[in-house]
Design a protein around this motif. Structure first.
Motif, PDB file in Angstrom:
ATOM      1  N   GLY A 259      -7.390   6.449 -12.159  1.00 36.93           N
ATOM      2  CA  GLY A 259      -6.920   6.564 -13.548  1.00 36.93           C
ATOM      3  C   GLY A 259      -5.564   5.909 -13.790  1.00 36.93           C
ATOM      4  N   THR A 260      -4.847   5.570 -12.700  1.00 35.43           N
ATOM      5  CA  THR A 260      -3.537   4.931 -12.861  1.00 35.43           C
ATOM      6  C   THR A 260      -3.725   3.447 -13.155  1.00 35.43           C
ATOM      7  OG1 THR A 260      -2.664   6.438 -11.179  1.00 35.43           O
ATOM      8  CG2 THR A 260      -1.296   4.545 -11.757  1.00 35.43           C
ATOM      9  N   ARG A 261      -3.169   2.990 -14.271  1.00 41.17           N
ATOM     10  CA  ARG A 261      -3.290   1.567 -14.631  1.00 41.17           C
ATOM     11  C   ARG A 261      -2.005   0.831 -14.281  1.00 41.17           C
ATOM     12  NH1 ARG A 261      -4.906   4.192 -19.151  1.00 41.17           N
ATOM     13  NH2 ARG A 261      -7.143   4.278 -19.541  1.00 41.17           N
ATOM     14  N   VAL A 262      -2.144  -0.246 -13.514  1.00 42.80           N
ATOM     15  CA  VAL A 262      -0.977  -1.016 -13.080  1.00 42.80           C
ATOM     16  C   VAL A 262      -1.182  -2.490 -13.420  1.00 42.80           C
ATOM     17  CG1 VAL A 262       0.459  -1.648 -11.105  1.00 42.80           C
ATOM     18  CG2 VAL A 262      -0.577   0.630 -11.208  1.00 42.80           C
ATOM     19  N   ILE A 263      -0.137  -3.098 -13.945  1.00 38.46           N
ATOM     20  CA  ILE A 263      -0.206  -4.497 -14.374  1.00 38.46           C
ATOM     21  C   ILE A 263       0.356  -5.407 -13.284  1.00 38.46           C
ATOM     22  CG2 ILE A 263       0.612  -6.168 -16.087  1.00 38.46           C
ATOM     23  CD1 ILE A 263       0.922  -3.765 -18.043  1.00 38.46           C
ATOM     24  N   THR A 264      -0.350  -6.510 -13.012  1.00 38.55           N
ATOM     25  CA  THR A 264       0.228  -7.539 -12.147  1.00 38.55           C
ATOM     26  C   THR A 264      -0.226  -8.917 -12.624  1.00 38.55           C
ATOM     27  OG1 THR A 264       0.759  -8.175  -9.869  1.00 38.55           O
ATOM     28  CG2 THR A 264      -1.521  -7.571 -10.300  1.00 38.55           C
ATOM     29  N   THR A 265       0.214  -9.930 -11.905  1.00 37.64           N
ATOM     30  CA  THR A 265      -0.075 -11.307 -12.263  1.00 37.64           C
ATOM     31  C   THR A 265      -1.303 -11.826 -11.506  1.00 37.64           C
ATOM     32  OG1 THR A 265       0.735 -13.572 -11.916  1.00 37.64           O
ATOM     33  CG2 THR A 265       1.733 -11.870 -10.578  1.00 37.64           C
ATOM     34  N   PRO A 266      -2.100 -12.696 -12.114  1.00 42.57           N
ATOM     35  CA  PRO A 266      -3.229 -13.273 -11.378  1.00 42.57           C
ATOM     36  C   PRO A 266      -2.803 -14.377 -10.405  1.00 42.57           C
ATOM     37  CG  PRO A 266      -3.220 -14.091 -13.641  1.00 42.57           C
ATOM     38  CD  PRO A 266      -2.106 -13.083 -13.540  1.00 42.57           C
ATOM     39  N   ILE A 267      -1.584 -14.927 -10.591  1.00 42.45           N
ATOM     40  CA  ILE A 267      -1.132 -15.996  -9.690  1.00 42.45           C
ATOM     41  C   ILE A 267      -0.286 -15.373  -8.592  1.00 42.45           C
ATOM     42  CG2 ILE A 267       0.142 -18.180  -9.500  1.00 42.45           C
ATOM     43  CD1 ILE A 267      -2.566 -18.428 -10.924  1.00 42.45           C
TER      44      ILE A 267
ATOM     45  N   HIS B 229       0.833  -1.205   0.000  1.00 47.27           N
ATOM     46  CA  HIS B 229       0.000   0.000   0.000  1.00 47.27           C
ATOM     47  C   HIS B 229       0.873   1.264   0.000  1.00 47.27           C
ATOM     48  CE1 HIS B 229      -3.482   2.427   2.060  1.00 47.27           C
ATOM     49  NE2 HIS B 229      -3.219   2.846   0.838  1.00 47.27           N
ATOM     50  N   LEU B 230       1.851   1.302   0.909  1.00 48.95           N
ATOM     51  CA  LEU B 230       2.733   2.472   0.971  1.00 48.95           C
ATOM     52  C   LEU B 230       3.533   2.631  -0.320  1.00 48.95           C
ATOM     53  CD1 LEU B 230       4.235   2.713   4.572  1.00 48.95           C
ATOM     54  CD2 LEU B 230       2.197   3.800   3.622  1.00 48.95           C
ATOM     55  N   SER B 231       3.943   1.502  -0.910  1.00 48.56           N
ATOM     56  CA  SER B 231       4.700   1.569  -2.165  1.00 48.56           C
ATOM     57  C   SER B 231       3.855   2.191  -3.262  1.00 48.56           C
ATOM     58  CB  SER B 231       5.153   0.168  -2.586  1.00 48.56           C
ATOM     59  OG  SER B 231       6.052  -0.359  -1.639  1.00 48.56           O
ATOM     60  N   ALA B 232       2.601   1.744  -3.359  1.00 45.21           N
ATOM     61  CA  ALA B 232       1.702   2.296  -4.377  1.00 45.21           C
ATOM     62  C   ALA B 232       1.462   3.781  -4.133  1.00 45.21           C
ATOM     63  CB  ALA B 232       0.380   1.524  -4.380  1.00 45.21           C
ATOM     64  N   MET B 233       1.334   4.162  -2.862  1.00 45.54           N
ATOM     65  CA  MET B 233       1.144   5.586  -2.528  1.00 45.54           C
ATOM     66  C   MET B 233       2.374   6.403  -2.912  1.00 45.54           C
ATOM     67  SD  MET B 233      -0.597   5.565   1.217  1.00 45.54           S
ATOM     68  CE  MET B 233      -0.751   7.352   1.305  1.00 45.54           C
ATOM     69  N   ALA B 234       3.550   5.854  -2.572  1.00 46.30           N
ATOM     70  CA  ALA B 234       4.794   6.588  -2.835  1.00 46.30           C
ATOM     71  C   ALA B 234       4.996   6.809  -4.332  1.00 46.30           C
ATOM     72  CB  ALA B 234       5.979   5.847  -2.233  1.00 46.30           C
ATOM     73  N   LEU B 235       4.443   5.909  -5.144  1.00 45.79           N
ATOM     74  CA  LEU B 235       4.582   6.035  -6.600  1.00 45.79           C
ATOM     75  C   LEU B 235       3.365   6.742  -7.223  1.00 45.79           C
ATOM     76  CD1 LEU B 235       6.201   2.549  -7.103  1.00 45.79           C
ATOM     77  CD2 LEU B 235       7.296   4.747  -7.590  1.00 45.79           C
ATOM     78  N   ASN B 236       2.570   7.368  -6.340  1.00 46.92           N
ATOM     79  CA  ASN B 236       1.451   8.223  -6.780  1.00 46.92           C
ATOM     80  C   ASN B 236       0.358   7.494  -7.538  1.00 46.92           C
ATOM     81  OD1 ASN B 236       2.631  10.601  -5.714  1.00 46.92           O
ATOM     82  ND2 ASN B 236       3.998  10.665  -7.504  1.00 46.92           N
ATOM     83  N   VAL B 237       0.082   6.255  -7.174  1.00 50.68           N
ATOM     84  CA  VAL B 237      -1.062   5.574  -7.790  1.00 50.68           C
ATOM     85  C   VAL B 237      -2.327   6.294  -7.351  1.00 50.68           C
ATOM     86  CG1 VAL B 237      -2.378   3.420  -7.893  1.00 50.68           C
ATOM     87  CG2 VAL B 237       0.133   3.357  -7.867  1.00 50.68           C
ATOM     88  N   GLN B 238      -3.193   6.588  -8.278  1.00 52.39           N
ATOM     89  CA  GLN B 238      -4.463   7.283  -7.980  1.00 52.39           C
ATOM     90  C   GLN B 238      -5.490   6.906  -9.034  1.00 52.39           C
ATOM     91  OE1 GLN B 238      -3.883  11.648  -9.041  1.00 52.39           O
ATOM     92  NE2 GLN B 238      -1.769  10.930  -8.897  1.00 52.39           N
TER      93      GLN B 238
ATOM     94  N   ASN C  42      -4.581  -5.703  -4.707  1.00 58.16           N
ATOM     95  CA  ASN C  42      -5.419  -4.844  -3.861  1.00 58.16           C
ATOM     96  C   ASN C  42      -4.781  -3.482  -3.590  1.00 58.16           C
ATOM     97  OD1 ASN C  42      -7.172  -6.992  -3.688  1.00 58.16           O
ATOM     98  ND2 ASN C  42      -6.691  -7.499  -1.570  1.00 58.16           N
ATOM     99  N   CYS C  43      -3.452  -3.449  -3.486  1.00 58.78           N
ATOM    100  CA  CYS C  43      -2.769  -2.191  -3.149  1.00 58.78           C
ATOM    101  C   CYS C  43      -3.067  -1.111  -4.189  1.00 58.78           C
ATOM    102  CB  CYS C  43      -1.268  -2.418  -2.986  1.00 58.78           C
ATOM    103  SG  CYS C  43      -0.410  -2.951  -4.482  1.00 58.78           S
ATOM    104  N   ILE C  44      -3.315  -1.525  -5.428  1.00 54.89           N
ATOM    105  CA  ILE C  44      -3.647  -0.559  -6.480  1.00 54.89           C
ATOM    106  C   ILE C  44      -5.059  -0.019  -6.250  1.00 54.89           C
ATOM    107  CG2 ILE C  44      -3.927  -0.274  -8.993  1.00 54.89           C
ATOM    108  CD1 ILE C  44      -1.026  -0.822  -7.816  1.00 54.89           C
ATOM    109  N   LEU C  45      -5.957  -0.926  -5.882  1.00 52.80           N
ATOM    110  CA  LEU C  45      -7.340  -0.514  -5.620  1.00 52.80           C
ATOM    111  C   LEU C  45      -7.411   0.419  -4.407  1.00 52.80           C
ATOM    112  CD1 LEU C  45      -9.301  -3.873  -6.205  1.00 52.80           C
ATOM    113  CD2 LEU C  45      -8.635  -2.112  -7.860  1.00 52.80           C
ATOM    114  N   TYR C  46      -6.590   0.149  -3.373  1.00 49.15           N
ATOM    115  CA  TYR C  46      -6.586   1.032  -2.181  1.00 49.15           C
ATOM    116  C   TYR C  46      -6.372   2.484  -2.586  1.00 49.15           C
ATOM    117  CZ  TYR C  46      -5.563  -3.172   0.724  1.00 49.15           C
ATOM    118  OH  TYR C  46      -5.576  -4.382   1.339  1.00 49.15           O
ATOM    119  N   CYS C  47      -5.550   2.681  -3.627  1.00 48.90           N
ATOM    120  CA  CYS C  47      -5.201   4.047  -4.041  1.00 48.90           C
ATOM    121  C   CYS C  47      -6.120   4.562  -5.157  1.00 48.90           C
ATOM    122  CB  CYS C  47      -3.751   4.083  -4.528  1.00 48.90           C
ATOM    123  SG  CYS C  47      -2.560   3.641  -3.262  1.00 48.90           S
ATOM    124  N   GLY C  48      -7.155   3.779  -5.490  1.00 43.97           N
ATOM    125  CA  GLY C  48      -8.099   4.228  -6.513  1.00 43.97           C
ATOM    126  C   GLY C  48      -7.690   3.884  -7.930  1.00 43.97           C
TER     127      GLY C  48
END
Ligand code: PLP
Length: 392
Positions: free
Chosen positions: A72-80, A61-70, A87-93
């Motif tokens: 409209g920000t699209r972030v790619i991750t793995t489903p596995i 969560h803090l990492s996503a915040m520090a990188l200004n995820v908000q 979730n950390c991306i969703l926490y930041c909107g």
């Protein structure tokens, strides 16, 4: 006898004494053990800075915040992965975009990632969160070159891989989480992970600006650093300059972490021993190790697997799970693909959209893997799995 779980902590008398010593010291939290744990962990991983937090999810969560995820920000991750990586991306909107995995490793498929990135203009995606799944290090050198081409940051979810490394194109060993390729890396100290503090997490980085930001966000966005203050009313004065959280970890837990860290390499060596034994037992047959130690890709690429999980693939997965459970062996499934979880389904992510991950999920099962698993217990697991094979 409580049976054999898939993972568990190993607490020694030394660990207990370290905790007791801290309990009778002046600081239960915000004391010297936090900084000591951070310094020692950073040194172990080979990163410049480390920030200890309450758990791995808080680290994300803090990492996503520090990188200004908000928004409209699209972030790619793995489903596995564990849901927290997304979730950390969703926490930041922000918006989570999944990239399917490689069938050979269960890791994010870098060819697919490249295609995904090439299909959009630069700036469409902001970041990527690769996961060193099961302890197999992602080739971050390649992720970095894709990220640079497309203007992305990287958060390495290294929860499974402290002590793991890959070898880069200059033949240099690159430890998971060392910050040479990713802006930030995160770890967890949940009892099933390599280093256990009960709850606990760490962020590592080589970027001083991000490091300072994380320190502030960990404690409400508050600073007392005279160099950063806008005003200064005196010794008591602090400023809250951003909306942060209380994600501080206690000195009690850091004392345990420091003590555990001393045995990290010992634990890795024992995990490797167990993996080799399983590899030999399941070399042929219907229960197939996901990434055996002798796998060409591991050896040729100079990869050190951290063996957090020992995953095997089997067609009759549910039957094997139930059979082992009946024998007091508690295997586990890693993971239910994140995009298929009800919450993500409700957000509109479609089942069938990640066919490799979904096929992997139908067959995966994690056998017991932890340093204190005894030779007899390993034999018991192997014997029971083989019993099952002869009965299906
Ligand atoms: C354990 C784990 C997390 C979350 O860590 P917690 O300390 O449980 O919050 C995140 N990602 C992965 C891959 C994990 O295994």
């Amino acid at each position: 006898m409580m049976g054999i779980p898939y993972g568990r902590q190993n607490i020694t008398q030394e660990d207990i004494e370290a905790v007791v010593q801290t309990l009778t010291s002046a600081f239960l939290t915000q004391g010297p053990k936090v900084a000591e744990f951070e310094e020692k962990f950073a040194a172990y991983i080979g990163a410049k800075y480390a920030v200890a937090v309450t758990n791995g999810t808080a680290a994300l969560h803090l990492s996503a915040m520090a990188l200004n995820v908000q928004k409209g920000t699209r972030v790619i991750t793995t489903p596995i992965t564990f849901a927290a990586s997304a979730n950390c991306i969703l926490y930041c909107g922000g918006t989570v975009e999944f990239c399917d995995v490689d069938a050979q490793t269960g890791l994010i498929d870098l060819d697919k990632l490249e295609k995904m990135l090439d299909a959009q203009p630069r700036g469409y995606y902001s970041g990527v969160i690769p996961v060193d799944f099961a302890g197999y290090p992602v080739n971050l050198e390649r992720v970095r070159s894709l990220a640079d081409k497309h203007g992305l940051w990287i958060i390495e979810d290294a929860c499974h891989a402290p002590g793991g490394y890959f070898t880069d194109s200059n033949q240099v060993k690159q430890n998971c989480g060392n910050g040479n390729f990713a802006e930030l890396a995160i770890f967890s100290f949940h009892p099933v992970k390599h280093i256990a503090t009960g709850e606990g997490g760490m962020i590592t980085t080589n970027d001083e600006t991000l490091y300072r930001k994380l320190l502030m966000l960990r404690t409400h966005g508050i600073t007392k650093d005279p160099a950063l203050l806008q005003e200064n009313h005196g010794g008591w004065y602090y400023e809250m300059q951003a909306l942060g959280y209380n994600y501080r970890i206690s000195d009690i837990l850091c004392a345990l972490g420091i003590s555990q860290l001393q045995r990290a390499d010992e634990g890795l060596a024992r995990r490797l021993e167990i993996a080799r034994k399983y590899d030999a037992a399941f070399a042929s047959g219907p229960v197939r190790p996901l990434t055996p130690v002798g796998t060409a890709s591991l050896l040729e690429n100079g990869v050190k697997h951290a063996h957090h999980l020992y995953v095997v693939l089997v067609e009759h997965r549910k039957q094997l799970y139930d059979y082992l459970k009946g024998q007091d062996i508690f295997a586990q499934i890693h993971y239910i693909p994140v995009h298929t979880l009800p919450y993500y389904q409700n957000l509109g992510y479609a089942k069938g959209s990640m066919p490799v991950a979904e096929r992997y999920y139908e067959r995966c099962i994690s056998l017991p893997m932890y340093p204190s698993l005894s030779a007899e217990e390993v034999d018991t697991v192997i014997e029971k799995v083989q019993d099952f094979i002869t009965h299906v």
